[in-house]
Design an enzyme around this catalytic site. Structure first.
Site, mmCIF file in Angstrom:
data_model
loop_
_atom_site.group_PDB
_atom_site.id
_atom_site.type_symbol
_atom_site.label_atom_id
_atom_site.label_comp_id
_atom_site.label_asym_id
_atom_site.label_seq_id
_atom_site.Cartn_x
_atom_site.Cartn_y
_atom_site.Cartn_z
ATOM 1 N N ASN A 95 1.162 65.373 88.274
ATOM 2 C CA ASN A 95 0.501 66.318 87.376
ATOM 3 C C ASN A 95 0.111 67.587 88.143
ATOM 4 O O ASN A 95 -1.055 67.980 88.197
ATOM 5 C CB ASN A 95 -0.730 65.674 86.742
ATOM 6 C CG ASN A 95 -1.073 66.291 85.397
ATOM 7 O OD1 ASN A 95 -0.496 67.302 84.998
ATOM 8 N ND2 ASN A 95 -2.029 65.711 84.696
ATOM 9 N N HIS B 185 -10.047 64.774 80.838
ATOM 10 C CA HIS B 185 -9.142 63.733 80.373
ATOM 11 C C HIS B 185 -9.634 63.066 79.086
ATOM 12 O O HIS B 185 -8.821 62.677 78.249
ATOM 13 C CB HIS B 185 -8.946 62.661 81.455
ATOM 14 C CG HIS B 185 -7.869 62.996 82.438
ATOM 15 N ND1 HIS B 185 -8.123 63.712 83.592
ATOM 16 C CD2 HIS B 185 -6.532 62.743 82.439
ATOM 17 C CE1 HIS B 185 -6.988 63.864 84.264
ATOM 18 N NE2 HIS B 185 -6.014 63.294 83.587
#
Length: 504
Positions: A346, A377
């Site tokens: 990521n 998140h």
């Protein structure tokens, strides 16, 4: 399963028959279908709306409208949240002074994202892993907050206050509403990203992304024989699509055979030796990763097909299309340190965390970065357990690397032994850390850690206490102070010599 999911799907049900045939949730089928449609549109966009053939205004309009269509098809009226979040943040940019605009914009954007995540968790099924509307909002949050800080750097700071990367990313004028919406909601990145800098996106829209400023690399070849024509992304797109196909096939065939939930099953824990539990956890996490490889690599291929993502040339003269790539699969699977794994996983999110938080936070930037990552998140307790554990793992990994690694650099055989051991340790540590991220609930996460007797938590604590390591900022400060002291001593010596010369 597909029928049950269709009842709660907020997007189009046009592909419901296909969903029932392949036995996958209709929202996931919509997502893949929209990404494949975006891939075709990306090829058309590069060939027929090339910067040499049309104006930036037309490219902005088409990219934005296609993005809104894909969002509406996948998420229905929930896609309005993308416009609300973008509109609120743009209002803050326009009406709040430049001095504090980036802070308020950060709070509003992240706060709206968290509010939507809380709503999704408690309104929809807890633990639902299908495509949801907060996924694209996470990428939009990255783009908006990055944009706010880059505008602040460009309009409210002097160049002397900025790092070289901040100078390059700094924005010298306020974007128009169309440019802003195109950057946030273009069809290439509306569903799965990746995030990118505003300046890079504008260079792509205006057709200046192939100029020398984007072609600086390790071998220094920015012009010469490799700058004769605009490079084609065809080979890279085909290669990435092959990676997508392999990743999807592996995920669909292996993932159901190795569920992570089995690692907390009472019968499994009581009847399986501990070393086999460790191996099973590694294999279960390994089986999960191809899902992310598929999504992120396909998103990268879409951007490349549109002509976005050029990053200079390799040593052999071949073009590089990894400007906004989100992962490096081989570096992930063969990582020999916790940091190496995170640096290649990521990637654009890691860059966002670094630019927005780590480089700007004055108090304990590492802990602040992990906390921001957890908040971004979502609101599942497992996310916070993962990132709190990640702090301990990072500190322990730094201590090991600084104190033990030098003893294994004396020969190639010692280096090989060190790499093998650290690879195995890294993979186990990553699997142990990420398990709550998959299990989500705090009860199941703590049950997993109890079945492992919190062994890696205790080991990290022991390593950090036994092998202390100075923070990177403190080391850099001490080195800078040392250079200043040396310079002061040198100047003092020169002054004394001058005084002696004058006296003579």
């Amino acid at each position: 399963m597909a029928t049950q999911t269709a009842a709660s799907c907020t997007g189009s049900t046009l592909l419901q028959p296909i969903s029932e045939i392949i036995n996958l949730p209709v929202d996931q089928v919509n997502f893949v279908a929209c990404q494949l449609f975006a891939l075709l549109m990306a090829v058309w966009f590069r060939l027929y709306l090339h910067p040499s053939k049309t104006s930036p205004f037309i490219r902005h309009v088409v990219a934005t409208l296609l993005g809104f269509y894909l969002a509406l098809f996948c998420f229905g009226w929930y896609s309005l949240h993308f416009l609300v979040q973008s509109g609120l943040s743009y209002s803050v940019m326009i009406f709040v002074g430049l001095e504090h605009m980036h802070k308020y914009c950060f709070i509003v954007t992240l706060g709206y994202l968290i509010l939507c995540q809380i709503t999704r968790v408690y309104v929809f099924d807890y633990g639902m892993y299908s495509a949801d509307f907060t996924g694209p909002m996470m990428v939009i949050t990255q783009k908006i907050t990055s944009l706010a800080f880059e505008i602040h750097d460009g309009l409210a700071k002097r160049d002397g206050q900025l790092t070289p990367s901040q100078k390059y990313l700094a924005i010298r004028r306020m974007p128009s509403l169309l440019e802003y919406l195109s950057y946030n909601c273009n069809f290439m990145g509306i569903l799965a990203g990746p995030s990118c800098s505003y300046n890079d996106y504008m260079a792509f829209i205006e057709g200046t992304c192939y100029q020398p400023r984007h072609q600086e690399n390790a071998n220094g070849k920015e012009n010469g024989k490799y700058k004769q024509s605009e490079p084609s992304p065809k080979n890279d797109v085909i290669s990435k699509l092959c990676t997508c196909a392999i990743s999807l096939a592996i995920y669909l065939s292996v993932c159901k055979l190795l569920p992570v939930e089995r690692s907390i099953n009472d019968d499994f824990v009581s009847s399986t030796p501990f070393h086999l539990q460790v191996i099973y956890l590694y294999l279960a996490m390994l089986a999960l990763r191809p899902k992310y490889y598929f999504v992120w690599t396909l998103a990268d291929a879409i951007n490349n097909a549109a002509g976005f993502g050029f990053n200079g040339y390799n040593k052999d003269g071949s073009p590089r299309w990894d400007l906004i790539s989100n992962l490096r699969i081989l570096d992930i699977e063969f990582a020999t340190s916790f940091k190496m794994f995170l640096d290649n996983w990521n990637i654009q999110t890691a860059l966002w965390l670094k630019r927005v938080c780590y480089e700007r936070c004055r108090i304990n930037p590492m802990m602040a970065t992990f906390l921001l990552s957890a908040m971004w998140h979502g609101v599942y307790p497992g996310y916070y357990l993962t990132f709190l554990t990640g702090i301990a793992m990072t500190m322990a990994a730094r201590a090991v690397r600084h104190n033990i690694r030098p003893y294994f650099q004396v020969s190639d055989s010692h280096k090989c032994i060190y790499d093998v051991v650290t690879w195995a340790g890294t993979q186990v540590a990553i699997s142990y850390t990420v398990a709550p991220f998959v299990l989500l609930a705090v009860g199941r996460s703590l049950k997993f850690y109890r079945s492992w007797y919190f062994c890696l938590h205790l080991l990290c604590l022991l390593v950090v206490v036994a092998l202390p390591v100075k923070s990177r900022r403190r080391q850099a400060k001490e080195q800078q102070d040392g250079l200043k002291d040396n310079q002061t001593d040198h100047n003092s010596t020169d002054n004394n010599c001058n005084q002696k010369d004058k006296a003579t």
